[in-house]
Design a protein around this motif. Sequence first.
Motif, PDB file in Angstrom:
ATOM      1  N   ILE A   1       8.781  -1.012  11.331  1.00 18.60           N
ATOM      2  CA  ILE A   1       9.961  -0.424  10.919  1.00 18.60           C
ATOM      3  C   ILE A   1       9.963   1.139  11.503  1.00 18.60           C
ATOM      4  O   ILE A   1       9.097   1.755  11.036  1.00 18.60           O
ATOM      5  N   ARG A   2      11.275   1.640  11.851  1.00 18.48           N
ATOM      6  CA  ARG A   2      11.336   2.990  12.108  1.00 18.48           C
ATOM      7  C   ARG A   2      11.764   3.709  10.979  1.00 18.48           C
ATOM      8  O   ARG A   2      12.738   3.121  10.386  1.00 18.48           O
ATOM      9  N   CYS A   3      11.056   4.894  10.630  1.00 24.12           N
ATOM     10  CA  CYS A   3      11.550   5.604   9.317  1.00 24.12           C
ATOM     11  C   CYS A   3      11.282   7.066   9.503  1.00 24.12           C
ATOM     12  O   CYS A   3      10.275   7.391   9.393  1.00 24.12           O
ATOM     13  N   GLY A   4      12.398   7.666  10.130  1.00 22.75           N
ATOM     14  CA  GLY A   4      12.111   9.267  10.237  1.00 22.75           C
ATOM     15  C   GLY A   4      12.175   9.548  11.832  1.00 22.75           C
ATOM     16  O   GLY A   4      12.031   8.432  12.528  1.00 22.75           O
ATOM     17  N   GLU A   5      12.536  10.725  12.104  1.00 22.74           N
ATOM     18  CA  GLU A   5      12.715  11.075  13.514  1.00 22.74           C
ATOM     19  C   GLU A   5      11.456  11.322  14.215  1.00 22.74           C
ATOM     20  O   GLU A   5      10.970  10.467  15.151  1.00 22.74           O
ATOM     21  N   ASP A   6      10.693  12.374  13.901  1.00 20.84           N
ATOM     22  CA  ASP A   6       9.291  12.653  14.504  1.00 20.84           C
ATOM     23  C   ASP A   6       8.164  12.482  13.633  1.00 20.84           C
ATOM     24  O   ASP A   6       7.061  12.373  14.054  1.00 20.84           O
ATOM     25  N   LYS A   7       8.460  12.465  12.324  1.00 21.70           N
ATOM     26  CA  LYS A   7       7.498  12.014  11.262  1.00 21.70           C
ATOM     27  C   LYS A   7       7.915  11.019  10.425  1.00 21.70           C
ATOM     28  O   LYS A   7       9.086  11.091  10.054  1.00 21.70           O
TER      29      LYS A   7
ATOM     30  N   LEU B   1      -3.994  -5.906  12.471  1.00 22.47           N
ATOM     31  CA  LEU B   1      -3.132  -6.653  13.468  1.00 22.47           C
ATOM     32  C   LEU B   1      -3.413  -8.178  13.493  1.00 22.47           C
ATOM     33  O   LEU B   1      -2.509  -8.961  14.016  1.00 22.47           O
ATOM     34  N   GLN B   2      -4.350  -8.676  12.750  1.00 18.63           N
ATOM     35  CA  GLN B   2      -4.718 -10.251  12.673  1.00 18.63           C
ATOM     36  C   GLN B   2      -4.042 -10.660  11.688  1.00 18.63           C
ATOM     37  O   GLN B   2      -3.543 -10.186  10.894  1.00 18.63           O
ATOM     38  N   LYS B   3      -4.034 -12.025  11.606  1.00 16.87           N
ATOM     39  CA  LYS B   3      -3.121 -12.802  10.864  1.00 16.87           C
ATOM     40  C   LYS B   3      -3.717 -13.238   9.467  1.00 16.87           C
ATOM     41  O   LYS B   3      -3.278 -13.989   8.866  1.00 16.87           O
ATOM     42  N   HIS B   4      -4.749 -12.404   8.985  1.00 15.61           N
ATOM     43  CA  HIS B   4      -5.090 -12.444   7.667  1.00 15.61           C
ATOM     44  C   HIS B   4      -4.154 -12.373   6.771  1.00 15.61           C
ATOM     45  O   HIS B   4      -4.358 -12.991   5.582  1.00 15.61           O
ATOM     46  N   ALA B   5      -3.301 -11.316   6.723  1.00 12.66           N
ATOM     47  CA  ALA B   5      -2.339 -10.953   5.715  1.00 12.66           C
ATOM     48  C   ALA B   5      -0.991 -10.217   6.356  1.00 12.66           C
ATOM     49  O   ALA B   5      -1.201 -10.069   7.490  1.00 12.66           O
ATOM     50  N   PRO B   6       0.179 -10.301   5.858  1.00  9.92           N
ATOM     51  CA  PRO B   6       1.162  -9.675   6.230  1.00  9.92           C
ATOM     52  C   PRO B   6       0.818  -8.314   6.617  1.00  9.92           C
ATOM     53  O   PRO B   6       0.307  -7.608   5.847  1.00  9.92           O
ATOM     54  N   THR B   7       1.618  -7.724   7.628  1.00  9.86           N
ATOM     55  CA  THR B   7       1.454  -6.435   7.902  1.00  9.86           C
ATOM     56  C   THR B   7       2.787  -5.625   8.443  1.00  9.86           C
ATOM     57  O   THR B   7       3.439  -6.186   9.156  1.00  9.86           O
ATOM     58  N   ILE B   8       2.946  -4.268   7.852  1.00 14.76           N
ATOM     59  CA  ILE B   8       4.134  -3.668   8.452  1.00 14.76           C
ATOM     60  C   ILE B   8       3.583  -2.227   8.902  1.00 14.76           C
ATOM     61  O   ILE B   8       2.803  -1.632   8.117  1.00 14.76           O
ATOM     62  N   ILE B   9       4.016  -1.999   9.882  1.00 14.82           N
ATOM     63  CA  ILE B   9       3.746  -0.531  10.569  1.00 14.82           C
ATOM     64  C   ILE B   9       5.135   0.114  10.323  1.00 14.82           C
ATOM     65  O   ILE B   9       6.029  -0.354  10.826  1.00 14.82           O
ATOM     66  N   ILE B  10       4.800   1.462   9.696  1.00 16.02           N
ATOM     67  CA  ILE B  10       6.020   2.151   9.320  1.00 16.02           C
ATOM     68  C   ILE B  10       5.839   3.424  10.503  1.00 16.02           C
ATOM     69  O   ILE B  10       4.933   4.154  10.600  1.00 16.02           O
ATOM     70  N   THR B  11       6.887   3.452  11.422  1.00 12.23           N
ATOM     71  CA  THR B  11       6.879   4.543  12.620  1.00 12.23           C
ATOM     72  C   THR B  11       8.119   5.317  12.597  1.00 12.23           C
ATOM     73  O   THR B  11       8.987   5.361  11.741  1.00 12.23           O
ATOM     74  N   THR B  12       8.389   5.875  13.632  1.00  7.63           N
ATOM     75  CA  THR B  12       9.355   6.984  13.943  1.00  7.63           C
ATOM     76  C   THR B  12      10.582   6.560  15.008  1.00  7.63           C
ATOM     77  O   THR B  12      10.016   5.843  15.915  1.00  7.63           O
ATOM     78  N   GLU B  13      11.456   7.188  15.167  1.00 11.99           N
ATOM     79  CA  GLU B  13      12.604   7.113  16.217  1.00 11.99           C
ATOM     80  C   GLU B  13      11.828   7.658  17.717  1.00 11.99           C
ATOM     81  O   GLU B  13      12.146   7.307  18.749  1.00 11.99           O
TER      82      GLU B  13
ATOM     83  N   MET C   1       8.994   4.564   1.041  1.00  9.69           N
ATOM     84  CA  MET C   1       8.666   3.966  -0.297  1.00  9.69           C
ATOM     85  C   MET C   1      10.134   3.175  -0.784  1.00  9.69           C
ATOM     86  O   MET C   1       9.709   2.217  -1.545  1.00  9.69           O
ATOM     87  N   ASP C   2      11.282   3.610  -0.537  1.00 12.20           N
ATOM     88  CA  ASP C   2      12.178   3.209  -0.996  1.00 12.20           C
ATOM     89  C   ASP C   2      12.463   1.665  -0.172  1.00 12.20           C
ATOM     90  O   ASP C   2      13.001   0.677  -0.906  1.00 12.20           O
ATOM     91  N   ILE C   3      12.196   1.691   1.111  1.00  8.66           N
ATOM     92  CA  ILE C   3      12.237   0.457   1.811  1.00  8.66           C
ATOM     93  C   ILE C   3      11.141  -0.366   1.210  1.00  8.66           C
ATOM     94  O   ILE C   3      11.507  -1.581   1.368  1.00  8.66           O
ATOM     95  N   LEU C   4       9.900  -0.023   1.142  1.00 10.57           N
ATOM     96  CA  LEU C   4       8.837  -0.818   0.694  1.00 10.57           C
ATOM     97  C   LEU C   4       9.342  -1.565  -0.652  1.00 10.57           C
ATOM     98  O   LEU C   4       9.191  -2.729  -0.889  1.00 10.57           O
ATOM     99  N   TYR C   5      10.198  -0.818  -1.574  1.00 12.54           N
ATOM    100  CA  TYR C   5      10.216  -1.221  -2.976  1.00 12.54           C
ATOM    101  C   TYR C   5      11.305  -2.159  -2.700  1.00 12.54           C
ATOM    102  O   TYR C   5      11.277  -3.182  -3.407  1.00 12.54           O
TER     103      TYR C   5
END
Length: 221
Positions: A122-128, A93-105, A135-139
């Motif tokens: 980014i929220r991606c999925g209901e409970d998992k 979570l430090q500023k050394h590089a861009p970071t994306i957290i992928i989580t759920t609703e 992968m589509d989002i990242l691409y």
Amino acid sequence: MNRPYTIIVSEVTVDGKLTLRRGYSSKEIMQFMDEEATRYLHQIRAKVDGIMVGAETVRTDNPFLTVRYVEGKNPTRIIPTSRADIPLDANILQKHAPTIIITTEKAPEDKVKALEEKVEVIRCGEDKVDLIKMMDILYKKGIKNLMVEGGATLNWQLFKYGLVDEVRLIHMPFIIGGKDTPTLVDGEGFKSLDEVVKLKLRSHFLRGSHLITEWEVKFED
């Protein structure tokens, strides 16, 4: 579906273990990697667009996931976590590089908001986390080549859904044993030979004192 070309890269003992015991950091093993093998690892980091680990790896190892032993640009760090359960003082979570957290609703709103103050979420999925959709989002976000450095559960999920193109292993000269010790791939496992992921050995060589093996996933028509 478009998705990144995905390479799992890991250090493994001769008996396929990642750590000394479940819950132990892989850094205990990696401290015995010599300089040439470490550079090999960081050379891969420098060539990819993104680098991914699971949330348990973040909590246990607290990695930086940056390029340090060779010249090159830091890849975007990507962490899938169903509950947004990332320590707010984590190195990723430090500023050394861009970071994306992928989580759920279903991720707790307070945890999501705290993370959004530091990095992209980014929220991606209901409970998992929906790994295929992820992968589509990242691409679409420009992650065309993705390096995955574990752990065992994330590796299993990626293999389960056919999302791995290569495996590159840095072999550590240890035998650890233990039926509950994490291996390269855990999870429930495939139940028949018709389901197993087949690999083709592309290359093998030494980096310092370490054997490196590089495998291609054989996708069947």
